[in-house]
Design a protein around this motif. Structure first.
Motif, short mmCIF file in Angstrom:
data_model
loop_
_atom_site.label_atom_id
_atom_site.label_comp_id
_atom_site.label_asym_id
_atom_site.label_seq_id
_atom_site.Cartn_x
_atom_site.Cartn_y
_atom_site.Cartn_z
N UNK A 1 41.84 28.75 37.93
CA UNK A 1 42.91 28.39 38.78
C UNK A 1 44.24 28.86 38.31
N UNK A 2 44.39 29.15 37.08
CA UNK A 2 45.67 29.97 36.56
C UNK A 2 45.49 31.20 36.70
N UNK A 3 44.18 31.94 36.50
CA UNK A 3 43.98 33.17 37.00
C UNK A 3 44.43 33.74 38.37
N UNK A 4 44.02 32.61 39.23
CA UNK A 4 44.30 33.10 40.74
C UNK A 4 45.65 32.87 40.87
N UNK A 5 46.55 31.99 40.29
CA UNK A 5 47.94 32.12 40.39
C UNK A 5 48.57 33.14 39.81
N UNK A 6 48.18 33.63 38.55
CA UNK A 6 48.82 34.79 37.93
C UNK A 6 48.60 36.07 39.04
N UNK A 7 47.36 36.25 39.43
CA UNK A 7 47.41 37.45 40.45
C UNK A 7 48.25 37.29 41.60
#
Length: 775
Positions: free
Chosen positions: A261-267
């Motif tokens: 979830x954090x990865x998608x938010x960072x992207x």
């Protein structure tokens, strides 16, 4: 056209053009040098080139006019057909405007404006950082993005403090991505704690002001909401300087898949900013730099929350539980290492070498790996110049790319601090102080970042600076073992004469805190600290009668206590190496040591025997020692010990160079040999001292200064090194620094033993010759 070409030739414009081009080339060189030395912005030389391009047609027009065009006296005297006087107004204007005086004044004014504007830019836009040492300039830094603490609501997020965790996780997700620079969580929280009360919330303006204080270009202000079994992250991306909202960013998923979830938010955040390639975005994968274990992640994030509050014991327990759940969690190893290290700086824990090595071996962030390499090189100094240079270059590149990372600055300071005696480094202690100061500015509330700043004040014997710095440390870590040690050492070193009973009581307290060794090695290094140093030596003798080392005798030598030095080195029950090693140290400085020849001869070591024979002019004994060394090298080579054989062959070369230096009065061969030694051998005490003396002989004062400054630690050769520094600065023509060096030497050895007073008188004579410090 023919008339124009004729005029150009007649007026020698080609010569003017040639002179202008040569002058412009010189001006560009000068501007480039000034811009580099003053650390002015990169655009300064380019703007100077632009001014020269503008000036070219003005100079050519001036030359053309000054040769006759438009000048009334050179125009053809012919009246108009109506008989009136000719109109010479335009000619007069040209003549007054295009003059060499106007051209020179205008050019000078343009360049003054250029340098004034560049300086103003540095002060306002760059906040003065470009006037700092070159290492501090963040020219390579990508645009910074500050992830501010999230507001959180919903029961599904109770197991993890997402408010703090998002700052850590988003920074880890984007670490090393080209084109963007997440602001260090430590630095961000330091600014946050200055603006927002503990546990409080910040309004939008306060939050953006926090981001502005970190010098971030962008800020992410967000919130996390649990919606049943789902978690939703939403945030607004702001341009910090204008306070302009740029985009809305959202991501939603299961709380059990927090990392993805954090990865998608960072992207999505980086896509909103732009300027980062899709290839870089595809590298964002928190699992690859953290863990696949939810339990390990939870414990790590809990440890992070305690770590930033300097609750070392609780933080360490969380990191250890994270490693129990996943022993391959590199970030947890790194945090465990730093927790142990920082706790040790407060006298509360032990070493961290194991965790650092594990963290470096396991996958992790590039930024952390650079910091680890620096810390490891501080603990285990590199043995080759290339290795030392490589680690240093990586650290300097790291602080340029991540100028907001206090831990990187601290690692750089530690590398300089623990390698201060390396002749390969330039002014290492000043560089260490700069790095530690920068780290403590970034995170003012971190007491361990100020640890060595206190020591540096003691090394300089600067009582006012020491009091100021230990006061800052006490405010951050009151009652800690280091705080108590700071106070004891300040009182014993700077507080006036202490009785034997008072010194004994001080040593008792130091022993109880376990920091007696630190007090000896980090504080009591200046000759002014000799009383407490002697008390510590006496206590060590009483509690460890069979323990022998050179630190005590040589510390006495540094304090001008030659008799104590000789007595300690010549102990009857001491090992064979103790006396020759210690007394040789005094001997190479030129201090008369009784029976030094017999001491070196009794060592049975041909290398020392050869050196003693050369100093005494006994060349037959010298040749026998050299032959012995050669035989030993051959024997070791025959036995398969190639490393031992190579070491003895190097010893033979040093002895042969020493012979040419002392017998033939030819320093060149010895200089060549010493400069060609491996770093680990070139940086031993003898080699550094010899190199300093050789550089003085061959009139290379800058190199001599670099060598003698490696003895600034004060423990052994510091005072006479200051005397030699005075000589080197005299050679260099820097009389002010020569006076200062001689003055420090005289002050340090003012109460030295009578046998050393002739040296002190030489220093006083130099000061009389050069004049007082305020001259």
């Amino acid at each position: 056209m023919k008339k124009l070409i004729h005029e150009i030739h007649r007026r020698s414009l080609w010569q003017v053009l040639g002179v202008y081009l040569v002058t412009g080339w010189i001006i560009l060189g000068v501007v480039g040098t000034l811009a580099e030395s003053l650390n002015l912005p990169d655009w300064t030389p380019r703007f100077a080139f632009f001014l020269l391009i503008i000036g070219l047609p003005i100079v050519l027009a001036t030359a053309f006019v000054q040769e006759g065009v438009g000048r009334p006296e050179a125009t053809e005297e012919r009246s108009p057909e109506d008989g009136s006087e000719p109109d010479r107004k335009i000619g007069r204007v040209h003549h007054r405007l295009f003059t060499w005086r106007n051209a020179l004044v205008g050019g000078a004014a343009a360049f003054l404006v250029l340098f004034g504007f560049a300086g103003l830019y540095v002060v306002i836009q760059d906040r003065g950082r470009s006037f700092a040492p070159q290492e501090a300039i963040a020219e390579e830094a990508d645009p910074g993005v500050a992830f501010l603490p999230f507001s959180v609501s919903g029961s599904a997020l109770e197991t993890i403090d997402l408010r703090e965790s998002m700052v850590v996780l988003l920074s880890m997700a984007l670490d090393g991505i080209e084109g963007i620079r997440p602001i260090s969580p430590m630095t961000l929280w330091a600014r946050w704690d200055e603006q927002v009360p503990e546990g409080g919330e910040a309004d939008l303006e306060t939050a953006l002001r926090v981001a502005e204080e970190t010098e971030a270009r962008y800020a992410v202000v967000g919130k996390g909401v649990s919606l049943g079994s789902r978690v939703r992250l939403a945030a607004t991306l702001y341009e910090v300087s204008s306070r302009t909202p740029l985009s809305q960013v959202e991501a939603e998923g299961s709380p059990d898949s927090l990392l993805s979830l954090v990865d998608r938010f960072a992207v999505e955040t980086i896509r909103a900013i732009g300027g980062v390639s899709e290839g870089e975005l595809s590298r964002i994968d928190l699992t690859s730099v953290t863990t696949e274990s939810p339990e390990a992640l939870k414990e790590f994030l809990r440890g992070e929350a305690r770590y930033r509050r300097a609750d070392w014991a609780t933080a360490l327990s969380h990191f250890e539980r994270a490693l129990d759940a996943d022993s391959t969690f590199g970030a947890a190893h790194y945090r465990a290492a730093m927790t142990l290290s920082w706790a040790s700086a407060l006298g509360e824990s032990g070493a961290s070498q194991y965790h650092l090595e594990e963290a470096l071996f396991l996958p992790g962030s590039v930024r952390v790996d650079v910091a680890i390499e620096g810390l490891l090189a501080a603990g285990s100094p590199p043995t080759t110049t290339d290795e030392l240079d490589g680690v240093l270059e990586d650290l300097l590149a790291g602080v340029r790319r991540y100028p907001d990372d206090a831990e990187l600055w601290n690692a750089l300071g530690e590398l300089y601090w623990h390698n201060y005696w390396r002749g390969a480094l330039t002014d290492p202690l000043a560089q260490a102080e700069m790095a530690f100061t920068r780290a403590s500015e970034l995170v003012p509330g971190a007491a361990p970042l100020r640890f060595h700043l206190v020591h540096l004040a003691f090394w300089r014997a600067d009582s006012a600076l020491a009091r100021e710095r230990l006061g800052e440390f006490a405010r951050l870590a009151p009652g800690s073992d280091v705080d108590r040690t700071n106070r004891i050492m300040w009182r014993t070193v700077f507080g006036g004469p202490q009785s034997t009973e008072e010194l004994e009581a001080a040593v008792d307290t130091l022993e109880a805190s376990g920091l007696r060794g630190a007090a000896f090695n980090e504080y009591a290094v200046h000759p002014s600290a000799w009383p407490i140093a002697e008390a510590i030596i006496r206590r060590r003798q009483a509690t460890n009668p069979g323990r022998y080392d050179c630190d005590g005798p040589n510390r006495a030598l540094g304090a001008g206590r030659l008799r104590f030095h000789i007595e300690e080195a010549m102990q009857e029950d001491g090992p064979d190496w103790l006396a020759p090693w210690c007394l040789r140290l005094a001997h190479i400085q030129g201090i008369a040591v009784p029976n030094i020849d017999s001491v070196l001869a009794a060592s049975g070591l041909p290398y020392w025997i050869g050196l003693g024979a050369a100093d005494g002019g006994r060349w037959t004994d010298f040749e026998a020692a050299v032959e012995n060394m050669r035989d030993s090298a051959s024997a070791r080579l025959a036995a398969g010990d190639s490393a031992g054989a190579a070491g003895r062959e190097r010893g033979v070369r040093v002895l042969e160079g020493y012979r040419e230096w002392k017998r033939e009065e030819n320093p060149d061969r010895m200089l060549e040999i010493l400069e060609g030694l491996p770093l680990s051998e070139r940086d031993d005490v003898d080699s550094r001292w010899w190199l300093g003396m050789l550089y003085l002989e061959v009139d290379r004062p800058t190199d001599a200064i670099r060598m003698f400054e490696t003895f600034w630690g004060g423990r052994w050769l510091w005072p006479i090194a200051k005397c030699r520094l005075g000589q080197a600065y005299e050679q260099l023509g820097d009389i002010e620094k020569a006076r200062l060096s001689y003055s420090e030497f005289v002050e340090a050895w003012n109460d030295a033993d009578p046998e050393l007073q002739p040296w002190v008188e030489q220093g006083r004579a130099a000061l009389r010759r050069l004049g007082p410090l305020d001259q």
